[in-house]
Design an enzyme around this catalytic site. Structure first.
Site, PDB file in Angstrom:
ATOM      1  N   ASP A 162       0.851  -1.143   0.027  1.00 36.40           N
ATOM      2  CA  ASP A 162      -0.061   0.040  -0.158  1.00 36.40           C
ATOM      3  C   ASP A 162       0.912   1.268  -0.085  1.00 36.40           C
ATOM      4  OD1 ASP A 162       0.796   0.552   2.530  1.00 36.40           O
ATOM      5  OD2 ASP A 162      -0.914  -0.394   3.405  1.00 36.40           O
ATOM      6  N   GLN A 163       0.293   2.410   0.087  1.00 36.21           N
ATOM      7  CA  GLN A 163       1.260   3.350   0.052  1.00 36.21           C
ATOM      8  C   GLN A 163       1.961   3.946   1.186  1.00 36.21           C
ATOM      9  OE1 GLN A 163      -2.010   6.747  -0.904  1.00 36.21           O
ATOM     10  NE2 GLN A 163      -1.888   7.380   1.038  1.00 36.21           N
TER      11      GLN A 163
END
Lengths: 139, 139, 139, 139
Positions: free
Chosen positions: C19-20
């Site tokens: 994920d980011q």
């Protein structure tokens, strides 16, 4: 010229949908297109959940996506779906994905489907579904 | 005629990847293609994790998948990746997905990518990556 | 003191799983635990695919994960699974997730399951499954 | 006795979220809880996207889910989130997941988080976030 019957669905990009590039992962767009397709069939009066309960599956035979802009975490997007081609044994949906804020295009794409029964044998697209698609009001 | 340098990766379909149709969901194929692309770059000596650390991102601009056969839970599949086209600012990967048991084709597809820097500005495909792809031994 | 029969599975973190935050998303660990559980049942001689075909589902009633270290893209991890508790109508699996490179602990957790038939009615854990678990050789 | 400040979010189960058991896969609940947490912080006036931009990450250290009822394709669910415990370096969120149709409980759970900076060093929960949580109106 009329635009075909189209369904749209707003949603926000989930954190779990982002990747370490800091944008939504490109496989998510396929899931979002499916959400719009589900909405389209619901708006048509032929919800996919009912179609499956009646023993018909719309099996995906091809998918294509063109990515135009990144989609960021928590950004509101609108995904739209309409039917681009309808044959006795095939239906082709088209999709667009836009930013809710300014309507700018995030992605566009299509998917092709055949109908099968529970034993995965190809069958004709059910007549009630064809009729619903063909008589849906364009704009 | 030689086949271009190709990387392959075996894996088993995860339960979480199935859907209520009883097969792997069609968005998973995009994730599997990516696994093969990561393997390709690793085999090339230019692991994508290193490319990103050097500040270059290979951003997906299009994806296409053709589905030939269903993929079932726990079935062993082999996903393969090779480069189909390489230009100064674009690289196109092709993919095939086969059953390990009999080599029958489950899906095939492609993806196109541009290179960007950390600020998402388009840059040329890095020279070392182009050179590695162009000099990789075909079979 | 013996350690119960344990199955382990190596794998690499997929790009789509990040994920980011730049690490694997915390929902993925639940998927990885499931992969180890599937491997455990295969090693036991009672593959989950066969159990389901015989009309029995192991439905998850609770899951817990403790996260110790981040899991990074392309890092090789090893997920392990063993049975922590077994009753007539419930089985509890435990899991550990380690870095392949140095054995450091990435996460640990558990899941509890009941058995149901195709109509989602609770049934006893099948006798052949209980016997296989109870007679599996510890170390 | 007041109930703490709580945020709720309705959504429909996606087809891609189902598995071959015919229900939403149990890893999805962790993603849905995160959606409710994101909504909670937005309602609090401290959107998580802004918190991250300010250089603070709320890293998950544990998750627990209890599953009460299956969640079916296209069913409308409501996921809710509130803060159960708040310390200088830890925040614990609690969650419930209900069917929109009749309010019946589908799942409940919790997650614990520490705050870190961009270098993954543990820091105190930011003061503005603590203040916002503590002063949020219960019901």
């Amino acid at each position: 010229v009329t635009r075909p019957f189209t369904s749209s669905l707003p949603f926000n990009v989930r954190y779990a949908e982002t990747d370490q590039m800091g944008v939504a992962h490109h496989s998510q767009h396929v899931v979002w297109f499916e959400m719009a397709r589900v909405q389209y069939m619901k708006d048509l009066g032929a919800p996919y959940s009912e179609v499956e309960k009646a023993g018909v599956y719309l099996v995906v035979t091809s998918v294509g996506v063109r990515y135009r802009r990144p989609a960021y975490f928590d950004e509101e997007l609108v995904v739209s779906c309409w039917v681009e081609d309808l044959r006795s044994r095939m239906v082709r949906f088209a999709y667009s994905l836009e930013r809710a804020a300014d309507g700018s295009l995030v992605a566009e794409g299509h998917s092709e489907h055949i109908a099968t029964d529970r034993s995965r044998r190809t069958v004709a697209i059910p007549q009630y579904l064809r009729a619903a698609i063909e008589s849906a009001p364009g704009t």
